[in-house]
Structure formats: C-alpha cells, structure tokens
Design a protein around this motif. Structure first.
Motif, short mmCIF file in Angstrom:
data_model
loop_
_atom_site.label_atom_id
_atom_site.label_comp_id
_atom_site.label_asym_id
_atom_site.label_seq_id
_atom_site.Cartn_x
_atom_site.Cartn_y
_atom_site.Cartn_z
N ALA A 1 0.81 -1.22 0.00
CA ALA A 1 0.00 0.00 0.00
C ALA A 1 0.84 1.27 0.00
O ALA A 1 0.36 2.34 -0.37
N THR A 2 2.12 1.17 0.43
CA THR A 2 2.93 2.38 0.57
C THR A 2 4.25 2.36 -0.19
O THR A 2 4.86 3.41 -0.39
N ALA A 3 4.71 1.18 -0.60
CA ALA A 3 6.05 1.07 -1.20
C ALA A 3 6.20 1.96 -2.43
O ALA A 3 7.20 2.67 -2.58
N ALA A 4 5.20 1.95 -3.31
CA ALA A 4 5.30 2.72 -4.54
C ALA A 4 5.35 4.22 -4.27
O ALA A 4 5.80 5.00 -5.11
N ASN A 5 4.90 4.62 -3.08
CA ASN A 5 4.91 6.04 -2.71
C ASN A 5 6.06 6.36 -1.76
O ASN A 5 5.98 7.29 -0.96
N GLY A 6 7.11 5.58 -1.86
CA GLY A 6 8.29 5.84 -1.04
C GLY A 6 8.10 5.52 0.42
O GLY A 6 8.83 6.02 1.28
N GLY A 7 7.13 4.64 0.73
CA GLY A 7 6.89 4.24 2.11
C GLY A 7 6.04 5.21 2.91
O GLY A 7 5.81 5.00 4.11
N ASP A 8 5.56 6.27 2.28
CA ASP A 8 4.78 7.31 2.98
C ASP A 8 3.46 6.72 3.50
O ASP A 8 2.62 6.28 2.72
N VAL A 9 3.28 6.73 4.82
CA VAL A 9 2.04 6.20 5.42
C VAL A 9 1.08 7.32 5.80
O VAL A 9 0.00 7.05 6.33
N GLY A 10 1.46 8.57 5.56
CA GLY A 10 0.57 9.69 5.82
C GLY A 10 0.81 10.32 7.19
O GLY A 10 1.83 10.11 7.83
N ILE A 11 -0.19 11.10 7.63
CA ILE A 11 -0.09 11.86 8.87
C ILE A 11 -0.92 11.19 9.96
O ILE A 11 -2.09 10.87 9.73
N ALA A 12 -0.33 11.01 11.12
CA ALA A 12 -1.02 10.37 12.25
C ALA A 12 -1.00 11.32 13.45
O ALA A 12 0.06 11.83 13.83
N PRO A 13 -2.16 11.57 14.07
CA PRO A 13 -2.17 12.36 15.30
C PRO A 13 -1.53 11.58 16.43
O PRO A 13 -1.40 10.35 16.38
N GLN B 1 -1.70 4.25 19.94
CA GLN B 1 -2.37 2.95 19.77
C GLN B 1 -1.49 1.92 19.08
O GLN B 1 -1.87 0.75 18.99
N THR B 2 -0.33 2.35 18.60
CA THR B 2 0.57 1.41 17.93
C THR B 2 1.34 0.59 18.96
O THR B 2 1.26 0.83 20.17
N ASP B 3 2.12 -0.37 18.48
CA ASP B 3 2.92 -1.20 19.39
C ASP B 3 3.96 -0.35 20.11
O ASP B 3 4.44 0.66 19.57
N ALA B 4 4.29 -0.74 21.31
CA ALA B 4 5.18 0.06 22.15
C ALA B 4 6.56 0.32 21.52
O ALA B 4 7.05 1.45 21.56
N PRO B 5 7.22 -0.70 20.92
CA PRO B 5 8.54 -0.42 20.32
C PRO B 5 8.49 0.66 19.24
O PRO B 5 9.38 1.52 19.18
N THR B 6 7.45 0.61 18.39
CA THR B 6 7.33 1.63 17.34
C THR B 6 7.07 3.00 17.96
O THR B 6 7.72 4.00 17.61
N ASN C 1 4.08 -10.71 17.59
CA ASN C 1 2.73 -11.00 18.07
C ASN C 1 2.71 -10.86 19.59
O ASN C 1 3.49 -11.53 20.28
N PRO C 2 1.84 -9.99 20.13
CA PRO C 2 1.85 -9.77 21.59
C PRO C 2 1.59 -11.03 22.39
O PRO C 2 2.12 -11.18 23.50
#
Length: 338
Positions: free
Chosen positions: A224-236, A242-247, A267-268
């Motif tokens: 979904a993002t590779a072709a766009n240089g890995g851009d995943v957009g803007i996240a508040p 809400q993401t995993d703790a290491p990230t 996997n948690p």
C-alpha cells in the motif's frame, strides 16, 4: 423503480432510433457497444461477495455507460485539440503501474479484474487523454491568489488549531511470512532470518546516505505504501499511542528527517516475530494554532481551493460537452420500453 427510471430519463436523448441490442449508445456517431458496458460491469463487480439486485445491477450499468459516454466525448475533444495520449505515454504509465509486481502477479491482478492487457492499455490511454484535456481546458486556467488563501484561512481558522501533535511518517516493512505479497517476489524474505538480513541491508544503505523513499520503493513489502516511497501519511499523537510500544517509543524520540533503528514486529500473545520495520519521521506539527505564515498551511489551503474549484468546473465542463455532442443512449431507451 422510480430512481431507476429517473436515471434512465436523464440519460436518454430525444429522437432515438432503434438499433441492435449490441449497441448501448452512440456519441457523434461513434458506437459504444453493450459488450463494453458488460465488460466494465464484470470488472467492477468481480470479487464482490454480495450479489446485486436486478435494479442495482441495471443502475450500475447505467452509471458505467454514462461514464463511457463522457469518456468518448473527451476523446473526440482531445482529437480536435491534438491531445490524444501517445503510445510512448501509455507504455510509460503501464510500466509505472506494473513496477511493484512480478509479471505473474500483474497478470493475476488483471485476471481478477477480468481485464485483458489490451483492455488495460485502452483504459490507460483513455485516462491519460482525459487528464490532458482537462488540464488544458480546466486546471491550467485556475488561479488561486493570496487573497483567496487569506480569506479561506480567516473563515476557517479553527480548523488550523491542532489539539494534539501530528506525525508525518514513512516506513520500510519486511515481513517473515513466505505468503506475503512483496514488491519483488524474487526479493521476498521467506522467514525471520531472511527478513532480518534484508532489513539490516536496508539499514546499512540508509546509514551510507541512500535515500529513504528510494529504498522503500525497492525493499518495502508494504504494497500500500512502497510505490509512494513508504509514505504512510499523517497520524495524530492519539493514533500513535495505539501502535505497538517499540514503534511508539522509537518514533517519539525522532527529529524530522531522522529514522528509527530496526523495530521487530512481534505478536503480543506468542512473541513470535512477524517482520521488521524502519520508520522515518518526515515532519512533526506541534499542537496549537497554525499560522498562515506557515508554508504548509498555505499549501494545504491552496490545494483544497484548487481541488474544489476543479471539481466544480469539471462538472460544468462535462455538461457543456454533453450538450454540444449528439448522444443517443439506446440502453436507457430499451429500459424505458420494457
């Protein structure tokens, strides 16, 4: 049934002649065949788990035919303006679309959409031609001035008051699953050890100064993002929490332009590693009022005004072109005569 009849009435032009069922419509004498409508109907409904009712199916066919009519109008206009897409332009766009996939993966995707390669090339030519016409006739004539931007900002100032920071992120993802659809099937990691080696190669090249987006296009297995240089957009910030703790913990330490170390994705419950990623912080917007002097605010407003004006003018342009064309919609006529 009233909605279906209304759609048909809008689509039918006056004084239609009777023709064979193989012709769905004509535009200035150019035929649009029923088989074309059916082909795109099958493409749009392929893979759907919910069957359409007869009325829904007929309504979709009317919508598809209307789009084909508008496309034919634009093709005629393009021919007059000398703006038909060339073979070179079509080939370049086709190669761009195919680049994230192997030959077999791309063929499979066409098959899933029930399209042949010739069909797909035809669609590309039509799309490129439409873009060229609309750019010349509409987009190139739109001018968004400083006064427009200032007026919009003053009327919508509250929209630019951020209640929390926003993170603009990109990532390079490598998975350990052999079944995942990587960008390059010959370069796909098949297990955790291969995935680790692959992401370590990426990190080494990043540390050597290579461009993050270029490496994402080559190595990332996020389709979904590779072709766009890995851009995943803007996240508040609330979404980041809400993401995993290491990230989360790695990202909040970054300054714009920096990237994280390799982050294992486990996997948690089982603690099994399913992949690895490297995340880059492209930009960070702090909470608070964003001022018009911020170039990002100005560009955001300019883009919004441009898009809104384009949509309005394109709708008007299509109506004018339809009025100037000789259109016979036989499919709609046959619907009314049932």
């Amino acid at each position: 049934m009233p909605l279906l009849l209304a759609l048909a009435l809008l689509a039918v032009s006056c004084g239609l002649k009777s023709v064979g069922n193989d012709v769905a419509a004509t535009v200035d004498g150019q035929k649009i065949y029923t088989s074309d409508v059916e082909k795109y109907f099958q493409s749009q409904t392929a893979g759907s788990t919910q069957p359409l009712s007869d009325e829904q199916a007929t309504s979709l066919r009317l919508s598809i035919l209307r789009e084909l009519i508008e496309n034919e109008i634009l093709m005629h206009r393009a021919a007059k303006l000398g703006l038909l897409a060339t073979d070179e332009e079509v080939d370049r766009k086709l190669n761009e679309i195919k680049s994230p996939y192997s030959a077999s993966e791309f063929a499979q995707r066409l098959n899933e959409r029930k399209l042949s390669l010739d069909d797909f090339r035809h669609d590309i030519r039509r799309t490129l031609t439409a873009e060229k016409v609309l750019h010349k006739e509409i987009t190139s004539k739109i001018n968004i001035g400083p006064q427009d931007i200032s007026a919009y900002y003053n009327q919508h100032k509250a929209e630019f008051n951020l209640i929390e920071p926003r993170y603009h992120l990109a990532h390079i993802l490598v998975t350990a699953s052999p079944g995942a659809q990587g960008q390059d099937s010959g370069n796909k990691a098949r297990n955790e050890a291969e995935a680790r080696r692959k992401i370590e190669t990426v990190l080494t090249r990043l540390q050597a100064g290579e461009d993050f987006s270029s490496l994402a296009m080559t190595y990332s297995e996020d389709g979904a993002t590779a072709a766009n240089g890995g851009d995943v957009g803007i996240a508040p910030e609330s979404a980041l929490k809400q993401t995993d703790a290491p990230t989360r913990e790695s990202v909040v330490k970054l300054k714009p332009g920096q990237y994280t170390p390799i982050i294992p994705l486990a996997n948690p419950a089982t603690k099994q590693v399913g992949g690895f990623q490297i995340v880059k912080l492209i930009a960070l917007e702090p909470a608070g009022q964003r001022e018009l002097s911020d170039p990002r605010v100005e560009q955001e407003i300019r883009s919004q005004l441009q898009d809104h004006r384009e949509q309005l003018l394109k709708a008007a342009y299509y109506e004018v072109m339809r009025n100037q064309a000789k259109i016979d919609n036989y499919f709609a006529q046959r619907l009314l005569e049932r």
